[in-house]
Scaffold this motif. Sequence first.
Motif, mmCIF file in Angstrom:
data_model
loop_
_atom_site.group_PDB
_atom_site.id
_atom_site.type_symbol
_atom_site.label_atom_id
_atom_site.label_comp_id
_atom_site.label_asym_id
_atom_site.label_seq_id
_atom_site.Cartn_x
_atom_site.Cartn_y
_atom_site.Cartn_z
ATOM 1 N N ASP A 157 0.806 -1.230 0.000
ATOM 2 C CA ASP A 157 0.000 0.000 0.000
ATOM 3 C C ASP A 157 0.831 1.268 0.000
ATOM 4 O O ASP A 157 0.304 2.372 0.195
ATOM 5 C CB ASP A 157 -0.939 -0.005 1.222
ATOM 6 N N SER A 158 2.127 1.131 -0.221
ATOM 7 C CA SER A 158 2.976 2.325 -0.268
ATOM 8 C C SER A 158 2.783 3.041 -1.604
ATOM 9 O O SER A 158 2.256 2.489 -2.573
ATOM 10 C CB SER A 158 4.444 1.929 -0.090
ATOM 11 N N LEU A 159 3.210 4.304 -1.654
ATOM 12 C CA LEU A 159 3.027 5.113 -2.869
ATOM 13 C C LEU A 159 3.700 4.496 -4.084
ATOM 14 O O LEU A 159 3.180 4.561 -5.197
ATOM 15 C CB LEU A 159 3.573 6.529 -2.628
ATOM 16 N N MET A 160 4.839 3.894 -3.868
ATOM 17 C CA MET A 160 5.583 3.339 -5.005
ATOM 18 C C MET A 160 4.918 2.096 -5.593
ATOM 19 O O MET A 160 5.236 1.677 -6.698
ATOM 20 C CB MET A 160 7.017 3.006 -4.591
ATOM 21 N N ASN A 161 3.951 1.530 -4.849
ATOM 22 C CA ASN A 161 3.308 0.305 -5.319
ATOM 23 C C ASN A 161 1.826 0.482 -5.615
ATOM 24 O O ASN A 161 1.061 -0.484 -5.594
ATOM 25 C CB ASN A 161 3.487 -0.810 -4.273
ATOM 26 N N LEU A 162 1.420 1.727 -5.904
ATOM 27 C CA LEU A 162 0.001 1.988 -6.148
ATOM 28 C C LEU A 162 -0.540 1.220 -7.347
ATOM 29 O O LEU A 162 -1.726 0.887 -7.414
ATOM 30 C CB LEU A 162 -0.220 3.488 -6.352
ATOM 31 N N ASN A 163 0.316 0.951 -8.314
ATOM 32 C CA ASN A 163 -0.141 0.214 -9.503
ATOM 33 C C ASN A 163 -0.111 -1.299 -9.309
ATOM 34 O O ASN A 163 -0.451 -2.046 -10.222
ATOM 35 C CB ASN A 163 0.733 0.568 -10.716
ATOM 36 N N GLY A 164 0.277 -1.721 -8.097
ATOM 37 C CA GLY A 164 0.372 -3.158 -7.849
ATOM 38 C C GLY A 164 1.811 -3.636 -7.981
ATOM 39 O O GLY A 164 2.721 -2.888 -8.324
ATOM 40 N N VAL A 165 1.977 -4.903 -7.723
ATOM 41 C CA VAL A 165 3.315 -5.497 -7.680
ATOM 42 C C VAL A 165 3.357 -6.757 -8.541
ATOM 43 O O VAL A 165 2.403 -7.542 -8.566
ATOM 44 C CB VAL A 165 3.674 -5.862 -6.210
ATOM 45 N N ILE A 166 4.446 -6.909 -9.253
ATOM 46 C CA ILE A 166 4.734 -8.196 -9.875
ATOM 47 C C ILE A 166 5.799 -8.881 -9.036
ATOM 48 O O ILE A 166 6.854 -8.317 -8.771
ATOM 49 C CB ILE A 166 5.219 -8.049 -11.333
ATOM 50 N N LEU A 167 5.464 -10.062 -8.571
ATOM 51 C CA LEU A 167 6.417 -10.855 -7.799
ATOM 52 C C LEU A 167 6.901 -12.006 -8.674
ATOM 53 O O LEU A 167 6.113 -12.862 -9.086
ATOM 54 C CB LEU A 167 5.755 -11.406 -6.532
ATOM 55 N N TYR A 168 8.192 -11.997 -8.945
ATOM 56 C CA TYR A 168 8.774 -13.107 -9.681
ATOM 57 C C TYR A 168 9.367 -14.078 -8.669
ATOM 58 O O TYR A 168 10.309 -13.750 -7.944
ATOM 59 C CB TYR A 168 9.860 -12.624 -10.647
ATOM 60 N N LEU A 191 -2.062 -16.317 -1.784
ATOM 61 C CA LEU A 191 -3.378 -16.418 -2.424
ATOM 62 C C LEU A 191 -4.242 -15.165 -2.250
ATOM 63 O O LEU A 191 -4.845 -14.677 -3.209
ATOM 64 C CB LEU A 191 -4.125 -17.639 -1.881
ATOM 65 N N GLU A 192 -4.314 -14.659 -1.023
ATOM 66 C CA GLU A 192 -5.180 -13.492 -0.755
ATOM 67 C C GLU A 192 -4.818 -12.320 -1.660
ATOM 68 O O GLU A 192 -5.703 -11.638 -2.207
ATOM 69 C CB GLU A 192 -5.051 -13.094 0.714
ATOM 70 N N PHE A 193 -3.534 -12.100 -1.859
ATOM 71 C CA PHE A 193 -3.078 -10.933 -2.613
ATOM 72 C C PHE A 193 -3.153 -11.169 -4.129
ATOM 73 O O PHE A 193 -3.267 -10.225 -4.901
ATOM 74 C CB PHE A 193 -1.666 -10.571 -2.168
ATOM 75 N N MET A 194 -3.121 -12.429 -4.520
ATOM 76 C CA MET A 194 -3.392 -12.757 -5.923
ATOM 77 C C MET A 194 -4.873 -12.527 -6.226
ATOM 78 O O MET A 194 -5.234 -12.056 -7.305
ATOM 79 C CB MET A 194 -3.008 -14.208 -6.216
ATOM 80 N N GLU A 195 -5.717 -12.874 -5.246
ATOM 81 C CA GLU A 195 -7.170 -12.711 -5.415
ATOM 82 C C GLU A 195 -7.560 -11.248 -5.588
ATOM 83 O O GLU A 195 -8.372 -10.901 -6.449
ATOM 84 C CB GLU A 195 -7.908 -13.297 -4.208
ATOM 85 N N ASN A 196 -6.989 -10.356 -4.732
ATOM 86 C CA ASN A 196 -7.408 -8.951 -4.809
ATOM 87 C C ASN A 196 -6.599 -8.142 -5.824
ATOM 88 O O ASN A 196 -6.811 -6.935 -5.969
ATOM 89 C CB ASN A 196 -7.350 -8.296 -3.416
ATOM 90 N N GLY A 197 -5.663 -8.801 -6.503
ATOM 91 C CA GLY A 197 -4.934 -8.135 -7.586
ATOM 92 C C GLY A 197 -3.747 -7.310 -7.144
ATOM 93 O O GLY A 197 -3.094 -6.680 -7.981
ATOM 94 N N LYS A 198 -3.458 -7.303 -5.836
ATOM 95 C CA LYS A 198 -2.319 -6.500 -5.377
ATOM 96 C C LYS A 198 -0.981 -7.116 -5.791
ATOM 97 O O LYS A 198 0.004 -6.414 -5.956
ATOM 98 C CB LYS A 198 -2.381 -6.314 -3.858
#
Length: 423
Positions: free
Chosen positions: A87-98, A114-121
């Motif tokens: 939820d930081s400013l630098m991650n407002l567009n979401g995160v790609i985790l490799y 899973l929870e964060f994949m579900e909500n698109g974060k």
Amino acid sequence: MKPLADSIRPNSIEEVVGQEHLLGKGKILNKMLSTGKITNSIFYGPPGVGKTTVANLMAKASNKSFYKLNATNASLKDIKDIVDELDSLMNLNGVILYLDEIQNFNKKQQQSLLEFMENGKITLIASTTENPFHYVYKAILSRSAVFEFKPIGHEHIEIALERALELAKKDFKNINIKADKKILSYIATLSDGDLRRAINILELCINTTDINDQGILNIDEEVVKNCCAAKILNYDGNGESHYDILSAFQKSIRGSHVDASLHYLARLIKVGDLISICRRLLVIAAEDIGLAYPNAITIVKSCTDAAMQLGFPEAKIPLAEAVILLATAPKSNSALVAIDRALEDLEKSYISEIPSNIRDGHYKGAESLGRMQNYKYPHDYPNSYIQQQYMPSSIEGNTYYEPGNNKLERNAKEYWDKIKGKI
């Protein structure tokens, strides 16, 4: 100085070699990269085929923050640290985790995403050298697209090596590096579809070769051999490649393709998997050759015993003998089919008691129970045959064995048809 493999890592899809089935014009990953709409993905394939490179390009195209973890040494805390920054400013567009080598994460670690994949974060891009359908938690699989990356083709590895060579020449400005197409082709062959390995071989050759009096660093076949003692095959003794090779080995023998059978034998010999070879050859002798040539299993047992006693490298000779024998032998799976039918009856049918005439009667009191009273001893009759009940009454008349279409079984059938008065 950065490793050469990192220095030539593509910055655009046009620079990526191989994987045309995913990255070619109109293909699915090409479309994702062009639109920037990235979905949860699992990249599956052998090392050095571009999984990390494509993940980097997808992160760049998505305009999302990019985090990279290796499941070999990452922990739940590493995931929590990323989650805390969502939820930081630098991650407002979401995160790609490799997440590299996802198969090394246990179920709990995988579930934490899973929870964060579900909500698109978090958009997960996971890579693995193992079959994800065997190693990745099903809830992750159901939320992800699986993309299989293939080994890089020989011609594409040569193209990448030419690029790497040109880049190396720029880094070594006062040195004339020479490696002709034949040498690059040789390195490509040694890499066995692993582009990273090919570039590492080239880099090692450059870094360890002496410069002659004319200021030339000449890479020839001898130099390459010194830097790479042997070709390394993609093989995991307990993984999918192990079972793929064994499957191809048996299917080639079953299909009577001698040369393919020897090719897969050579692969198994190359990695020293003697026990798997011997076990599979004995299975094939019974399952695929069977009653068409019953002596095959005796010969194969002798060959495998000899191989186990000899060890490699001499074991290759009796093993090749067994493989050629089996591949060229007549085939019959009648024994396998027959026993499978009999086992299926046990599972699906009501089975009544064993007929009294063939039950054990060699004890006091057996006569009073009617055991073996009406048994007819076949050797007392012509051709050692007499009709009597053998099957339980509930399945009397069920047929399990049907002779295969080969000389030995046809002759046996004809013989018994005459004895039993069927012809």
